[in-house]
Every structure is written in C-alpha cells, then in structure tokens.
Enzyme design. Structure first.
Site, mmCIF file in Angstrom:
data_model
loop_
_atom_site.group_PDB
_atom_site.id
_atom_site.type_symbol
_atom_site.label_atom_id
_atom_site.label_comp_id
_atom_site.label_asym_id
_atom_site.label_seq_id
_atom_site.Cartn_x
_atom_site.Cartn_y
_atom_site.Cartn_z
ATOM 1 C CG ASP A 258 -16.215 2.210 65.276
ATOM 2 O OD1 ASP A 258 -16.339 2.221 66.890
ATOM 3 O OD2 ASP A 258 -15.479 2.320 64.230
HETATM 4 C C1 BGC Z 1 -12.891 2.281 66.120
HETATM 5 C C2 BGC Z 1 -13.014 1.019 65.914
HETATM 6 C C3 BGC Z 1 -12.500 0.325 67.281
HETATM 7 C C4 BGC Z 1 -13.402 0.813 68.291
HETATM 8 C C5 BGC Z 1 -13.491 -0.115 70.303
HETATM 9 C C6 BGC Z 1 -13.238 3.155 67.200
HETATM 10 O O1 BGC Z 1 -12.759 4.458 68.217
HETATM 11 O O2 BGC Z 1 -13.044 3.183 65.284
HETATM 12 O O3 BGC Z 1 -12.061 0.027 65.036
HETATM 13 O O4 BGC Z 1 -13.159 -0.963 67.187
HETATM 14 O O5 BGC Z 1 -13.262 2.106 69.145
HETATM 15 O O6 BGC Z 1 -12.266 0.507 70.290
#
Ligand code: BGC
Length: 718
Positions: A258
């Site tokens: 993530d």
């Molecule tokens: C989220 C993800 C997301 C990523 C990119 C993170 O804060 O948990 O679900 O895909 O950001 O935007």
C-alpha cells in the site's frame, strides 16, 4: 455412451490445460531470456514507484512502465505525475460505479462481474495496467471508515463477489489488485496497529475471499495492507506473503505495498513483497531503490529473489498490457451507464414497507416534497478515499423529477446542513451533529402541503472516509430531528438512507413505516432510486452486513478490542464476526445480515437433499422450489446456512454456504439446486493445522435472511 462423452470432455480439457501449460512454459522461457539481458539496476528500478502511480519499465528492452490507478469506485481522474493535484485532463471523465457494499447488497455475482468489465474497459481507455480494486476487507467493525468500499462481513459472500469482480476486470487484460491483504479492518491507526488474529479466524474469515480471488479469479496483483498482522508488517510478513499467498495458494502475480506501507528493505524483499509503492519522492531513496541495490550487493537479498520479482512483473505484463489482442477500451459509454444502473437497481434494500406506500401510486400523487441534503448531493468524490471524476451523476432529486415530474409537482428543501469535512479536526467539525431549526421549519412547511415526503438522509463521502473511523453509529447532522419533524406532519413520509455502512436506525425503525436503503450508488443512483420508488424496479437488495442495535452489541466493542490497546488490536472474537457473533451470542440485531424486502411475495417449498448421508469427499445437493406468489415480477435471494450442532470446537450458530438470486414473474416457480461440498463444512483445526469436517449431523438452514430461516433439514457426514 456416457463414458465416451466423459472421455471426449476429459481429452478436450486435458488438451486445453496442456496447451495452456505449454504456453505458460514458453512464456516463462521468454521472461527468463529478457531477465538475462537486464542489469541489476534495471531490475531494481522495476521494483519501486518512479511516480505516484507507476514503476519503471526498461525502455532499452521495450518494457513499458507499469501503470496503475485507483479504484474501486471507478477509474480515478488523472493526477499529476508527482503530486495528488488534478492533471486537468479533459478526457478522464469516467463512470462512477456503485460502492463496494452496494455491489455486495445485490447478492449477485453477475453484477460484480459487470462492475469489473466496466472498470477494465475504462482502465484500458486510460492506459492503466493495474486497477487498485476490488477492495474487500471484512466488515468486522461497523464504524470502519472504508466499509463503503468493502463488501461484507461474510467470507462466502465476499468470495463470490471478489472472484467475479476480478474476472470482470481481467477479462479486459487489465490486472485487478485485490486489497488490502490482510486484516485491515479499521482506519484508526491503520498504519501502526498490530492486529492479533488467530489462525483459525484468518483461515475462516479474513483469508477466504483473497484465496478465492487468487485461485478461482486468478488475480494478478495483491496489495499488502498497512497494518501489522501478528507482529509483522503485512508488507514484510513471511507467513502472509510467502507461505500462504505464494506457496500455499500458488499466487503467480505481483505483491505491491500500500502507498508508503513499506518499512524495511531486507525484511520486505525476503518476505514476499515485489513492488514498493508510495506517495512522495525522492523515489531513488525508497526501501526498494538504492537500499535494495545495496542489500543485494551485500548479499542480504539474493539475485534469485530479485529475478523472481521481475519475473512476476513481466508475467503480469504479458497477461495485460503486453498481451496479444489487447483491447483498446472505452470510457463513460452508454453501456457502462447501463451497467451502473443495473447494479444500483439491484443493490437498493427495502427495509420497511408496512403501509404498502411503496411503490408509489403515481396517479394519486400530485405533489412530492423531496427533503434532505443527500437529495442533491453527489458522492463520486469526497473525503480521503479515491473518487471518480464522474461524467455525470444523477442525484435523487434529479431522478425523482425525471420519473415523477410529469405527473406531480416536485419541490425541494435542504432539511439539514452536512457540516463535516474529513480534512478538518474534531474541533473544527464540532457541532456537525446539531439540527438546523430553520432548515427543519422550511422542510416541515413543504412536507405539510405535499402528498408525499421523500426524506433523503444518511451520510456522505466526507463523513465516511478513508483514514477515519466514525465515532458513533448515530445518523449525523441532526437528521433524526428532521425525520421526526417531517414524519409528524406528513403521514406519507418515506425515509431514504444513503450511506455505505451500518447506522443506528432504531428510532426510525420504531416510528416510520417506510424505509429504503440506498448507497453511494454511482452515476445512475438517482434514476435507480426513483425507479424503485415508482415500482419500475422491484427492490431485491439484501443487507451485506448486520446492523446492531447498539455499538456495545458488536463484537469488537463488546470485547473492548477496538481500537486496541497500545496499538494492538486483539481480535478476541475469533471467528465470531458479523452474524456469526450475534446469532451465537443470541443478540437481537436491528436489521440482520441478508435482510431485505420485496414488493412481491415468495413461497419456498421444503428443502430436500439428494441423500441423507455423505462421505467427506462428496457434494451435497440441496433442492427446493420457490414461487412468486404475488403480482409483480421480482427476485428473492435464497440463502443456505449450515449449523454444526456438535463439534469439538465452538462453531458459529450458522455459516452461509450458498446463495442464489432467483428472478421470477408473478405465479412463476422454479426448482433450484444448491451444491455444497462436504469439505466446505469444515472448520480450521488449529491442532491439526488443517481443515476438519467432523463426522456427525449438520443442519442445513434455508432462508431469505440470516434471521428468517424457513426450512431446515438434517444430513449426516460419515
Ligand atoms: C489506500 C489504497 C490506495 C492507495 C493509492 C492508500 O491510502 O489504502 O487503497 O489504493 O492509497 O491511492
């Protein structure tokens, strides 16, 4: 004859499988050839972000950048390469698709597939190789800020939807990225909390949808979650990524972190993480950039490990952007709008219709008061979660005007002020829960002079947001006062709630006769809602999670394990998540899992099985007949639960093992067969480190919600 047919099918399948494995072997050889031409620096460059939503390719070898984008609500608008500001494109307006819990409320895997196909086609139009969707962490805790993005509290429903979303996306040669692996069930402290989950709960509750999406959906990408699981960050969790995901489940694709969810170089590289993603530069300083190069040179990470990661990325690319016949894609087409409409129509849940006020009898209604901030609000954007620059979004008011405007006078009053921003502090948001008496007076005046009042309340994308959990189950913005005031003056008041997670509807359930649950329901939300109110659509949605009477009733609060102590959240409830908890502990829910009404009635005949006793490798065939006994076409979701009355370990009172959404015309009936493998009756036996379907009696329970079991029958496992 049967034997000959079986042989032909076997030969055909074998031929297909062996051709596939030949292709895969040839691809492997090709990939190895490419890797042998790459320098270590080129390989490492592929293993970390080089911008917010991409990692490097190798131009010298014609390997393109690996591009990705959020999901799940649709393909996010183009942002600048190095910051989150809009890139101000004019070609990135997309279809806003219903949110995750709305998709789950359809209880229809075909809808999840439709959703996936739209996402895949739009991703191709935007040249995105990976879509960061679907997201399906288990709804463990009713306040979790991302519940609206996720599907359900039940692992089986979750799995069936996850498989089809992935298949839909990947049918377009776009990689799905299933997220967030694993046990990321609260937003508060999400990037520091250590979740303690026993292996049985992982295997029975938190893993199944990921396993199904990998093994049956063939997902190409997995996103590791922010949190720690049993002491190790998910991005460097050897048990999670190497042992379970890659070795046990045979995952061939790529694990990406993530955003900014990587914490170490060597531990992450050796524990199964393939790509580090993040939110800001300098990109060459990231764990998987220069430090990884140094770690390889120092012998802490082997070249073999690096090659495996690169090989996985190339494998993903050959199945997506570098695949033969790669589709061009399309964006915000009428077909996509139709899919959004269909999903939204099947997701709306009729919670109460005691006076048969719905569907509205158009000829008798001359005036409609549409009341509430949510009637004119859009939900494609808001809060911290990824949103969509929707090409259009039909609000409730617009939908109602378009469906009723020819025959009735439609007027609007705001009713309440939604004074809450996810980006503000608690202090700045103070008072958001207070009613606005002036707005209430205005609404009451309008409701008094209208034949029907449609009250659109609930939450919005600021109030339910990534990065935050809600603090209470109550409806926000002083909505209850508005509901009370309007209902007191207009006997034909319909409560429409738009939200993505459970709320406390106790007072409304007690005092109001008509309640409809809608969601953050996408570009066509208003049309779908108005068609349900009008009866063009007969509601068929069912709740994908339990609404508890009070927070204290829910397992995480009852056992005082939320948000955790000292950044440790001990999932003491084990496998008793969602209805498994409420049913086993005999706690009455406000609205149960699987609940939802229709404008028609169904009768379900007795449940029978093909046999009364089964061996452990056999499949149970459960058979029943369902009839639409009313005078409207409609669909019922029939749910098959299993209860194991005597077991060596505590088992939940019931577990969902099969379901089907059955569409029937008035008077029509259908005989339905549901199949459950005896192996799927098993629990995860920690003492044996494996699944255990104990011999003895099991009760099959057939119903139209987890709390309305209509027929049961006993089978024996020998
Ligand atoms: C989220 C993800 C997301 C990523 C990119 C993170 O804060 O948990 O679900 O895909 O950001 O935007």
């Amino acid at each position: 004859m049967k034997y000959t047919i079986a042989c032909i099918i076997a030969l055909f399948l074998f031929g297909k499988v062996s051709a596939q494995s030949k292709d895969e072997a040839a691809l492997k050889a090709k990939i190895n050839g490419i890797i042998s031409k790459m320098t270590l620096e080129e390989k490492i460059a592929m293993l970390h972000g080089n911008a917010l939503f991409s990692s490097a390719g190798v131009p010298r070898l014609s390997i393109p950048e690996l591009t990705c984008d959020d999901g799940p609500l649709g393909v996010r608008e183009e942002i600048k390469r190095f910051d989150w500001a809009s890139a101000n494109w004019t070609t990135d307006s997309a279809t806003f698709l219903p949110n995750g819990s709305a998709i789950a409320a359809t209880w229809n895997p075909l809808m999840a597939n439709k959703y996936g196909v739209v996402i895949g086609e739009e991703a191709n139009a935007r040249k995105k190789i990976i879509m960061l969707a679907p997201a399906f962490n288990i709804c463990r805790m009713p306040l979790c800020g991302r519940t609206y993005e996720y599907y359900s509290e039940d692992p089986y429903l979750n799995s069936q939807l996850a498989i089809q979303s992935v298949k839909g996306i990947q049918s377009q040669h776009v990689a799905a990225c299933i997220k967030h692996f694993a046990a990321n069930n609260q937003e508060l402290n999400r990037d520091s909390v250590n979740t303690l989950v026993d292996e049985r709960a992982l295997r029975e509750i938190y893993f199944p949808a990921f396993k199904a999406a990998v093994q049956q959906g063939n997902a190409y990408t997995v996103m590791s979650a922010y949190n720690k699981l049993n002491g190790y960050w998910c991005s460097e969790n050897d048990f999670l990524l190497n042992k379970v995901l890659k070795n046990e489940w045979g995952f061939k694709g790529v694990v990406m972190s993530d955003w900014a969810g990587t914490h170490h170089t060597v531990a992450a590289a050796n524990s199964g993480l393939d790509i580090e993603m993040g939110s800001s530069g300098p990109y060459d300083q990231w764990y998987f950039a220069k430090p990884l190069l140094a770690a390889v040179k120092a012998g802490q990470v082997s070249v073999k490990t690096i090659d495996d990661k690169v090989s996985r990325i190339l494998w993903l690319m050959y199945h997506t952007s570098m695949s033969a016949n790669h589709p061009k894609g399309s964006i915000a087409t009428p077909e996509h709008a139709k899919a959004a409409y269909e999903i939204a129509s099947e997701s709306i849940v009729l919670l109460k219709n005691d006076n048969h006020l719905l569907p509205l009898k158009t000829s008798a209604i001359k005036s409609i008061a549409v009341i509430g901030d949510n009637a004119t609000r859009t939900f494609a954007l808001g809060g911290y979660g990824a949103g969509v620059k929707a090409k259009y979004e039909v609000t409730a008011l617009e939908g109602i005007k378009s469906r009723f405007g020819k025959t009735a006078n439609i007027s609007f009053a705001q009713g309440y002020r939604a004074n809450y921003m996810a980006s503000k502090t608690d202090e700045q948001n103070r008072g958001y829960d207070k009613p606005d008496q002036n707005l209430i007076d205005e609404a009451v005046a309008l409701a008094k002079t209208s034949d029907v009042a449609i009250l659109c309340v609930g939450s919005n994308r600021e109030y339910e947001s990534e990065g935050h959990d809600r603090k209470t189950l109550e409806l926000p913005f002083g909505e209850q006062a508005l509901v009370n005031a309007v209902s007191a003056v207009n006997p034909n008041t319909i409560i429409v709630i738009m939200a993505g997670a459970p709320y406390d509807l106790g007072e409304i359930k007690k005092s109001n006769h008509t309640i409809v649950w809608s969601w953050f329901n996408g570009s066509e939300a208003g049309n779908a809602l108005a068609d349900v109110l009008k009866g063009v659509i007969n509601p068929s949605g069912k709740l994908p999670f339990t609404f508890p009477v009070s927070l204290h009733d829910s397992p995480a609060f009852n056992l005082d394990t939320y948000p955790g102590e000292g950044l440790t959240a001990d999932y003491k409830e084990g496998v008793l998540v969602g209805y498994r908890w409420y049913d086993t502990k005999k706690i009455e829910p406000q609205f149960p899992f699987g609940y939802g009404l229709s404008y028609t009635d169904f009768s379900i005949s007795k449940l029978s099985t093909d046999k009364s006793s089964y061996k452990k490798d056999e499949t149970i065939h459960a058979i029943f007949t369902i009839k639409n006994t009313g005078n409207k076409s409609g669909a019922e979701v029939v749910q098959l639960y299993v209860n194991d009355p005597v077991c060596s370990v505590l088992r939940p009172e019931k577990e969902l093992k099969a379901f089907e959404k059955i569409f029937l015309k008035p008077g029509e009936s259908k005989t339905v067969e549901m199949q459950v493998k005896v192996a799927d009756l098993a629990f995860y036996d920690e003492s044996k480190k494996g699944w255990n379907a104990e011999t003895g009696d099991y009760i099959l329970e057939l119903g139209n919600s987890s709390r309305n079991i209509i027929h049961t029958t006993k089978i024996v496992v020998k």
